[in-house]
Design a protein around this motif. Structure first.
Motif, PDB file in Angstrom:
ATOM      1  N   ILE A   1     -11.654 -84.123  12.031  1.00 40.85           N
ATOM      2  CA  ILE A   1     -10.744 -83.155  11.405  1.00 40.85           C
ATOM      3  C   ILE A   1     -11.538 -82.116  10.629  1.00 40.85           C
ATOM      4  O   ILE A   1     -11.258 -80.913  10.719  1.00 40.85           O
ATOM      5  CB  ILE A   1      -9.721 -83.874  10.505  1.00 40.85           C
ATOM      6  N   ALA A   2     -12.561 -82.557   9.892  1.00 39.62           N
ATOM      7  CA  ALA A   2     -13.403 -81.619   9.148  1.00 39.62           C
ATOM      8  C   ALA A   2     -14.095 -80.644  10.096  1.00 39.62           C
ATOM      9  O   ALA A   2     -14.161 -79.439   9.821  1.00 39.62           O
ATOM     10  CB  ALA A   2     -14.427 -82.375   8.312  1.00 39.62           C
ATOM     11  N   ARG A   3     -14.598 -81.163  11.212  1.00 35.35           N
ATOM     12  CA  ARG A   3     -15.266 -80.295  12.195  1.00 35.35           C
ATOM     13  C   ARG A   3     -14.281 -79.308  12.807  1.00 35.35           C
ATOM     14  O   ARG A   3     -14.601 -78.127  12.992  1.00 35.35           O
ATOM     15  CB  ARG A   3     -15.904 -81.159  13.291  1.00 35.35           C
ATOM     16  N   GLU A   4     -13.078 -79.760  13.113  1.00 38.62           N
ATOM     17  CA  GLU A   4     -12.066 -78.876  13.679  1.00 38.62           C
ATOM     18  C   GLU A   4     -11.696 -77.770  12.689  1.00 38.62           C
ATOM     19  O   GLU A   4     -11.535 -76.607  13.082  1.00 38.62           O
ATOM     20  CB  GLU A   4     -10.825 -79.686  14.050  1.00 38.62           C
ATOM     21  N   GLU A   5     -11.581 -78.117  11.414  1.00 39.28           N
ATOM     22  CA  GLU A   5     -11.268 -77.115  10.400  1.00 39.28           C
ATOM     23  C   GLU A   5     -12.402 -76.104  10.267  1.00 39.28           C
ATOM     24  O   GLU A   5     -12.160 -74.904  10.136  1.00 39.28           O
ATOM     25  CB  GLU A   5     -10.982 -77.797   9.062  1.00 39.28           C
TER      26      GLU A   5
ATOM     27  N   GLU B   1     -11.585 -67.835  13.024  1.00 37.30           N
ATOM     28  CA  GLU B   1     -10.852 -66.820  12.257  1.00 37.30           C
ATOM     29  C   GLU B   1     -11.797 -65.723  11.778  1.00 37.30           C
ATOM     30  O   GLU B   1     -11.450 -64.538  11.808  1.00 37.30           O
ATOM     31  CB  GLU B   1     -10.142 -67.461  11.074  1.00 37.30           C
ATOM     32  N   ASP B   2     -12.986 -66.103  11.329  1.00 38.08           N
ATOM     33  CA  ASP B   2     -13.984 -65.129  10.889  1.00 38.08           C
ATOM     34  C   ASP B   2     -14.381 -64.225  12.046  1.00 38.08           C
ATOM     35  O   ASP B   2     -14.432 -62.998  11.907  1.00 38.08           O
ATOM     36  CB  ASP B   2     -15.205 -65.854  10.323  1.00 38.08           C
TER      37      ASP B   2
ATOM     38  N   ARG C   1     -13.521 -60.055  12.697  1.00 34.58           N
ATOM     39  CA  ARG C   1     -14.543 -59.025  12.925  1.00 34.58           C
ATOM     40  C   ARG C   1     -14.425 -58.388  14.308  1.00 34.58           C
ATOM     41  O   ARG C   1     -15.187 -57.493  14.642  1.00 34.58           O
ATOM     42  CB  ARG C   1     -15.937 -59.631  12.755  1.00 34.58           C
ATOM     43  N   TRP C   2     -13.471 -58.852  15.110  1.00 34.87           N
ATOM     44  CA  TRP C   2     -13.336 -58.365  16.479  1.00 34.87           C
ATOM     45  C   TRP C   2     -13.114 -56.854  16.490  1.00 34.87           C
ATOM     46  O   TRP C   2     -12.253 -56.348  15.795  1.00 34.87           O
ATOM     47  CB  TRP C   2     -12.172 -59.059  17.159  1.00 34.87           C
ATOM     48  N   GLY C   3     -13.901 -56.164  17.251  1.00 32.14           N
ATOM     49  CA  GLY C   3     -13.726 -54.729  17.411  1.00 32.14           C
ATOM     50  C   GLY C   3     -14.427 -53.904  16.348  1.00 32.14           C
ATOM     51  O   GLY C   3     -14.396 -52.676  16.407  1.00 32.14           O
ATOM     52  N   THR C   4     -15.049 -54.549  15.368  1.00 31.80           N
ATOM     53  CA  THR C   4     -15.793 -53.795  14.356  1.00 31.80           C
ATOM     54  C   THR C   4     -17.257 -53.802  14.736  1.00 31.80           C
ATOM     55  O   THR C   4     -17.769 -54.718  15.360  1.00 31.80           O
ATOM     56  CB  THR C   4     -15.626 -54.428  12.953  1.00 31.80           C
TER      57      THR C   4
END
Length: 55
Positions: free
Chosen positions: A34-38, A45-46, A50-53
């Motif tokens: 669970i910790a690894r998945e988080e 998400e990070d 940043r996608w497209g920048t």
């Protein structure tokens, strides 16, 4: 014994399945997974933020 699982409410089916597998769950391994998945979710998400920048 035979059950028609389609006749069970989804919540009841989930309860039965979880009760059946619970004795076989290694809580330490589950916590690590669970910790690894988080961690992976935060990294994704990070990345998506940043996608497209240009950097």
């Amino acid at each position: 014994m035979q059950w028609e699982v389609e006749a069970l409410e989804p919540d009841e089916l989930q309860r039965l399945v979880l009760a059946a597998v619970d004795p076989y769950i290694d809580r330490d391994v589950l916590a690590q997974r669970i910790a690894r998945e988080e961690q992976q979710g935060r990294a994704l998400e990070d990345f998506a933020g940043r996608w497209g920048t240009r950097t």
